[in-house]
Design a protein around this motif. Sequence first.
Motif, PDB file in Angstrom:
ATOM      1  N   ASP B  24       0.809  -1.217   0.000  1.00 47.44           N
ATOM      2  CA  ASP B  24       0.000   0.000   0.000  1.00 47.44           C
ATOM      3  C   ASP B  24       0.852   1.282   0.000  1.00 47.44           C
ATOM      4  O   ASP B  24       0.481   2.280   0.602  1.00 47.44           O
ATOM      5  N   ILE B  25       2.009   1.207  -0.608  1.00 51.53           N
ATOM      6  CA  ILE B  25       2.848   2.395  -0.675  1.00 51.53           C
ATOM      7  C   ILE B  25       2.688   3.051  -2.044  1.00 51.53           C
ATOM      8  O   ILE B  25       2.250   2.403  -3.005  1.00 51.53           O
ATOM      9  N   VAL B  26       3.009   4.333  -2.105  1.00 53.46           N
ATOM     10  CA  VAL B  26       3.131   4.999  -3.393  1.00 53.46           C
ATOM     11  C   VAL B  26       4.627   5.168  -3.635  1.00 53.46           C
ATOM     12  O   VAL B  26       5.302   5.954  -2.970  1.00 53.46           O
ATOM     13  N   LYS B  27       5.153   4.363  -4.557  1.00 52.76           N
ATOM     14  CA  LYS B  27       6.594   4.342  -4.808  1.00 52.76           C
ATOM     15  C   LYS B  27       6.904   5.216  -6.015  1.00 52.76           C
ATOM     16  O   LYS B  27       6.844   4.766  -7.159  1.00 52.76           O
ATOM     17  N   ILE B  28       7.171   6.487  -5.740  1.00 46.47           N
ATOM     18  CA  ILE B  28       7.474   7.418  -6.839  1.00 46.47           C
ATOM     19  C   ILE B  28       8.849   8.043  -6.567  1.00 46.47           C
ATOM     20  O   ILE B  28       9.033   9.244  -6.603  1.00 46.47           O
ATOM     21  N   ASN B  29       9.828   7.122  -6.310  1.00 43.06           N
ATOM     22  CA  ASN B  29      11.184   7.549  -5.950  1.00 43.06           C
ATOM     23  C   ASN B  29      12.280   7.032  -6.871  1.00 43.06           C
ATOM     24  O   ASN B  29      13.441   7.375  -6.695  1.00 43.06           O
ATOM     25  N   ALA B  30      11.953   6.176  -7.842  1.00 40.85           N
ATOM     26  CA  ALA B  30      13.020   5.553  -8.638  1.00 40.85           C
ATOM     27  C   ALA B  30      12.824   5.735 -10.143  1.00 40.85           C
ATOM     28  O   ALA B  30      13.470   5.051 -10.941  1.00 40.85           O
ATOM     29  N   ASN B  31      11.944   6.663 -10.515  1.00 38.19           N
ATOM     30  CA  ASN B  31      11.680   6.942 -11.929  1.00 38.19           C
ATOM     31  C   ASN B  31      11.265   5.710 -12.723  1.00 38.19           C
ATOM     32  O   ASN B  31      11.562   5.580 -13.910  1.00 38.19           O
ATOM     33  N   GLU B  32      10.590   4.808 -12.021  1.00 34.56           N
ATOM     34  CA  GLU B  32      10.028   3.643 -12.704  1.00 34.56           C
ATOM     35  C   GLU B  32       8.697   4.043 -13.343  1.00 34.56           C
ATOM     36  O   GLU B  32       8.062   5.023 -12.952  1.00 34.56           O
ATOM     37  N   ASP B 340      -2.703  11.580  -7.219  1.00 27.29           N
ATOM     38  CA  ASP B 340      -3.741  12.215  -6.409  1.00 27.29           C
ATOM     39  C   ASP B 340      -3.431  12.023  -4.923  1.00 27.29           C
ATOM     40  O   ASP B 340      -3.586  12.949  -4.130  1.00 27.29           O
ATOM     41  N   ARG B 341      -2.979  10.826  -4.582  1.00 27.19           N
ATOM     42  CA  ARG B 341      -2.636  10.587  -3.172  1.00 27.19           C
ATOM     43  C   ARG B 341      -1.430  11.455  -2.778  1.00 27.19           C
ATOM     44  O   ARG B 341      -1.403  12.043  -1.694  1.00 27.19           O
ATOM     45  N   PHE B 342      -0.459  11.539  -3.672  1.00 27.83           N
ATOM     46  CA  PHE B 342       0.703  12.403  -3.436  1.00 27.83           C
ATOM     47  C   PHE B 342       0.260  13.848  -3.217  1.00 27.83           C
ATOM     48  O   PHE B 342       0.636  14.494  -2.229  1.00 27.83           O
ATOM     49  N   LEU B 343      -0.573  14.366  -4.121  1.00 26.87           N
ATOM     50  CA  LEU B 343      -1.008  15.768  -4.032  1.00 26.87           C
ATOM     51  C   LEU B 343      -1.812  16.016  -2.750  1.00 26.87           C
ATOM     52  O   LEU B 343      -1.661  17.048  -2.089  1.00 26.87           O
ATOM     53  N   CYS B 344      -2.633  15.041  -2.402  1.00 32.66           N
ATOM     54  CA  CYS B 344      -3.441  15.140  -1.187  1.00 32.66           C
ATOM     55  C   CYS B 344      -2.545  15.247   0.045  1.00 32.66           C
ATOM     56  O   CYS B 344      -2.765  16.095   0.926  1.00 32.66           O
ATOM     57  N   GLU B 345      -1.490  14.434   0.077  1.00 35.79           N
ATOM     58  CA  GLU B 345      -0.573  14.467   1.234  1.00 35.79           C
ATOM     59  C   GLU B 345       0.279  15.739   1.223  1.00 35.79           C
ATOM     60  O   GLU B 345       0.634  16.263   2.285  1.00 35.79           O
ATOM     61  N   VAL B 346       0.601  16.224   0.042  1.00 38.28           N
ATOM     62  CA  VAL B 346       1.337  17.496  -0.037  1.00 38.28           C
ATOM     63  C   VAL B 346       0.473  18.612   0.548  1.00 38.28           C
ATOM     64  O   VAL B 346       0.935  19.447   1.331  1.00 38.28           O
ATOM     65  N   LYS B 347      -0.807  18.601   0.197  1.00 35.74           N
ATOM     66  CA  LYS B 347      -1.721  19.617   0.731  1.00 35.74           C
ATOM     67  C   LYS B 347      -1.808  19.506   2.246  1.00 35.74           C
ATOM     68  O   LYS B 347      -1.781  20.508   2.967  1.00 35.74           O
ATOM     69  N   SER B 348      -1.909  18.279   2.754  1.00 32.57           N
ATOM     70  CA  SER B 348      -2.027  18.124   4.211  1.00 32.57           C
ATOM     71  C   SER B 348      -0.735  18.584   4.887  1.00 32.57           C
ATOM     72  O   SER B 348      -0.767  19.114   5.995  1.00 32.57           O
ATOM     73  N   PHE B 349       0.392  18.426   4.215  1.00 32.94           N
ATOM     74  CA  PHE B 349       1.668  18.921   4.745  1.00 32.94           C
ATOM     75  C   PHE B 349       1.655  20.454   4.817  1.00 32.94           C
ATOM     76  O   PHE B 349       1.974  21.041   5.849  1.00 32.94           O
ATOM     77  N   THR B 350       1.266  21.096   3.698  1.00 34.21           N
ATOM     78  CA  THR B 350       1.301  22.565   3.671  1.00 34.21           C
ATOM     79  C   THR B 350       0.261  23.154   4.626  1.00 34.21           C
ATOM     80  O   THR B 350       0.514  24.168   5.279  1.00 34.21           O
ATOM     81  N   GLU B 351      -0.875  22.481   4.730  1.00 34.20           N
ATOM     82  CA  GLU B 351      -1.920  22.992   5.631  1.00 34.20           C
ATOM     83  C   GLU B 351      -1.539  22.836   7.099  1.00 34.20           C
ATOM     84  O   GLU B 351      -1.968  23.618   7.951  1.00 34.20           O
TER      85      GLU B 351
END
Lengths: 353, 353
Positions: B24-32, B340-351
């Motif tokens: 259940d991870i979002v793995k967007i760290n290795a340019n795969e 979308d999950r990434f953007l949602c967590e970015v928003k929760s970080f900034t908020e």
Amino acid sequence: MNSFRDNLRKITPYVPGEQSKEKDIVKINANENPYPPSPKAVEALKSFNTDTLRFYPNANANILKEALAEYYGVGVKNVFVGNGSDDVLALAFQSFFCGELPIAYPDITYSFYPVWCDLFNIPYKTYPLGEDFRINIEDYKEPNGGVVIPNPNAPTSLGEGEDFIRKLLEYNRDSVVIIDEAYVDFGVYSSVKLTEEYDNLLVTGTFSKSRSLAGMRIGFAIGSAELIGVLEAVKNSYNSYTVDSLSIDMGIASIKDDEYFKETINKVIATRERVTNELRSLGFEVLDSQTNFILATHEGYNMKELFDYLKTKKVFIRYFSLPRIEKYVRVTIGTDDEMDRFLCEVKSFTEGK
Amino acid sequence: MNSFRDNLRKITPYVPGEQSKEKDIVKINANENPYPPSPKAVEALKSFNTDTLRFYPNANANILKEALAEYYGVGVKNVFVGNGSDDVLALAFQSFFCGELPIAYPDITYSFYPVWCDLFNIPYKTYPLGEDFRINIEDYKEPNGGVVIPNPNAPTSLGEGEDFIRKLLEYNRDSVVIIDEAYVDFGVYSSVKLTEEYDNLLVTGTFSKSRSLAGMRIGFAIGSAELIGVLEAVKNSYNSYTVDSLSIDMGIASIKDDEYFKETINKVIATRERVTNELRSLGFEVLDSQTNFILATHEGYNMKELFDYLKTKKVFIRYFSLPRIEKYVRVTIGTDDEMDRFLCEVKSFTEGK
């Protein structure tokens, strides 16, 4: 006048052996296994989750290392894996042979050793095998920058036992000693256990011969954590992912199917003994092979002519036009049917003379 | 006192990035690539005749070269293939950079270039990118022992067009110029056609990003027959069979499925543009990416903190604690759902700030 050509590597191309595409041939020239890989390895391929191929392989192929560690009774930190044993050996040469003294190996042996020495600028000295094609252990007392011995040796097919290896290691406490065990599974002593006693010993192996996976490129090495650590550091400075995801899974499945493995090995050994006896009954001299190939000659015939004759009959064996072994042919052990066809054509050759 | 340790390679281990095993991870760290490989490549795997795995792969992977040659409109003698583009680049460094002058590349670029230079004792000099993270072409007028430029560059995500590459080649007629096109398919000019004009140009590529086959390790290079010949000679002095039989067949199938390829690329590009816009609307500065990742920063937040925060939310992006780019994060383009999950967590970080 400057040119980009000045900076190109000057190197003589090493030309790999030709692979015939013809049908209905008996291909007993590359020491490949005549039997397919383990059905469990095949199942690992067929059931592979291909969606995961978009990811890089398991880091450092650790899951394959774990399977090998369990099989050989060593720690995971004692295992290295690579893209075939040529990759493993090439990395080992770069990792361990950085001294001034020449490294030592036999004059008749695996033809890649001098190629790697040339590529990596490693000085080397070869020691002639005896008339019986045996390694003279006393040669390896001389100070050296490292030692490489294939056990069994190729293309001689002859192996050495524990006493020999222990003596070699005692003579060379100050050198890294590589025992290249590409053919070990076909019936010779394995030095793997000695890696616990000798921290300067590296044993290399391959899935290409005994495990019928030449097409998947899997090699490995076993040694002290120190040697494996250096090998790993050099490899990770070259290419982080050398073994692909399918090779990793198929390798694991193969290792875990020991029953099929032993069955295949025993079939090859039984055929080897039969072919050896039949050739001897035809007057051939055949060395006592501990590999999946035999080295044979006959006083009455020219072996180059035999090689050429068999080629016309679509039976492909190997001939080396090199000093000392130019009187021999190397024949890989195929299935019983393939070897019957080989023997039949050998008979027709001798009868035609 | 002598010791085998004296002859070991002294090298700082290069540690490859960690691969998480969590679910259940979002793995967007290795340019795969977020999409699976071509169904035709999958079919090539499923229908593979596994009995043939006992044989070594097709010599020099010629059948894969033929497919690439046809696709790129070049000759088979202009194509080289290897075990991922890291293997191809490492061999190219060994093959072409044997001079005294330092080779030239940007200060912010693929982290393996200095590692290979250290491994092969190649002198190098880095040229700083401008404040806008663009390459200053005039830097590459200085005499050098070779040039390596990734186009697009990583981790900047910025690409250059034909004028830039032509100028680079005109400035460097006496050096081998390598254009590393790992990310080229995501929307920048490819220099492949220029290999017909410039015999000192080598273009490298990979199946790991745009073709979703990172797990199969397939890289390639295109260049003059002369450069490819040297590369081939060095490779054949190292390991004759670097690409395994399944990778060869899957690579061919992937190349022949251009429809799926374009569809996948277009999806990634569309998601990239959407994510870029959304981040910008949140006040982020995002570079104009021509790759499958973006480099982003925000004046109001610490990017290391964002990286750590996302990790706790099982969203894995990449942060480099290196001069100049320590204020940025690198985010691979995943599926729309993942982003979308990434953007949602970015928003929760900034908020939360």
